[in-house]
Design an enzyme around this catalytic site. Structure first.
Site, mmCIF file in Angstrom:
data_model
loop_
_atom_site.group_PDB
_atom_site.id
_atom_site.type_symbol
_atom_site.label_atom_id
_atom_site.label_comp_id
_atom_site.label_asym_id
_atom_site.label_seq_id
_atom_site.Cartn_x
_atom_site.Cartn_y
_atom_site.Cartn_z
ATOM 1 N N CYS A 1 -10.727 36.640 -26.122
ATOM 2 C CA CYS A 1 -10.679 37.315 -27.286
ATOM 3 C C CYS A 1 -9.384 37.364 -28.034
ATOM 4 O O CYS A 1 -8.528 36.900 -27.351
ATOM 5 C CB CYS A 1 -11.499 38.824 -27.314
ATOM 6 S SG CYS A 1 -10.265 40.098 -26.287
ATOM 7 N N TRP A 2 -9.186 38.060 -29.132
ATOM 8 C CA TRP A 2 -7.869 38.133 -29.681
ATOM 9 C C TRP A 2 -6.598 38.364 -28.656
ATOM 10 O O TRP A 2 -5.562 37.509 -28.697
ATOM 11 C CB TRP A 2 -7.679 38.781 -31.108
ATOM 12 C CG TRP A 2 -6.427 38.636 -31.670
ATOM 13 C CD1 TRP A 2 -5.609 39.487 -32.370
ATOM 14 C CD2 TRP A 2 -5.876 37.453 -32.506
ATOM 15 N NE1 TRP A 2 -4.677 39.052 -32.942
ATOM 16 C CE2 TRP A 2 -4.874 37.719 -33.077
ATOM 17 C CE3 TRP A 2 -6.373 36.137 -32.266
ATOM 18 C CZ2 TRP A 2 -3.933 36.709 -33.792
ATOM 19 C CZ3 TRP A 2 -5.514 35.026 -33.065
ATOM 20 C CH2 TRP A 2 -4.594 35.644 -33.723
#
Ligand SMILES: O=C(CO)[C@H](O)[C@H](O)COP(=O)(O)O
Length: 144
Positions: free
Chosen positions: A65-66
Site C-alpha cells: 500500500c502507499w
C-alpha cells in the site's frame, strides 16, 4: 514458490513485484488492484494474500500500500502470519532470518525499482535462523 501479491493501487512498483517474481520463476497470484477485484482497499487485499499463505494456497505473500503500514497491519491480523514492512535489503534479510517472516510488506511510496530488486533478492535468498534464541522468539509469537 507460489507467491500471493496484493496491492491497493495498480502502481508501477506493485506491477514490478509481480513481473520480477515471475521473471525469477515464481508462480504469482494477485489480489486487489492487481487483479481488479471488486474490493481493492488495502485491508481487504492484504487479508486475501495473507489468507492464501495461512490456508496453504501460497508459500509467501507480498502486500503493498502507499505507506506499507496498513497492508502489514492487515496481514498480521491473520493467525500464523508474520508480516514485515521492509524498506531495504538489510531489513528484508533480517525479516527472513530473525523473524521467519512469511509476508513481505512494501511501501509503494518509498520503494524505488532498484531498492525493490535488492529487497526481493534478499527476501528470496533469506532463510530462518536455527539459533535457539531466534527459534524461541518465533515460537513465542504463536503463544502471545
Ligand atoms: O498506505 C495506505 C494504508 O496504509 C493506503 O495506501 C493509503 O491510505 C491510500 O489509500 P487510498 O488510496 O484508498 O486513499
Amino acid at each position: 514458490m507460489r507467491i500471493s501479491v496484493a496491492a491497493d493501487s495498480k502502481d508501477g512498483v506493485a506491477e514490478r513485484v509481480v513481473s520480477e517474481l515471475r521473471r525469477r520463476g515464481h508462480e504469482v497470484v494477485t489480489h486487489g488492484a492487481l487483479s481488479e477485484e471488486e474490493r481493492d482497499d488495502w485491508a481487504w487485499a492484504s487479508e486475501l494474500a495473507a489468507r492464501d499463505v495461512r490456508e496453504g494456497r501460497a508459500d509467501q505473500a507480498v502486500v503493498c500500500c502507499w505507506t506499507g503500514t496498513g497492508a502489514s497491519i492487515a496481514a498480521n491480523k491473520v493467525p500464523g502470519i508474520r508480516a514485515a514492512l521492509c524498506v531495504d535489503a538489510y531489513t528484508a534479510d533480517g525479516a527472513r532470518k530473525w523473524n521467519d517472516a512469511n509476508v513481505l510488506a512494501l511501501s509503494l511510496r518509498l520503494t524505488s525499482e532498484v531498492v525493490l530488486d535488492e529487497i526481493l533478492d534478499a527476501w528470496l535468498a533469506g532463510r530462518p535462523s536455527a539459533d535457539s534464541a531466534d527459534v524461541a522468539n518465533i515460537s513465542h509469537l504463536d503463544e502471545i
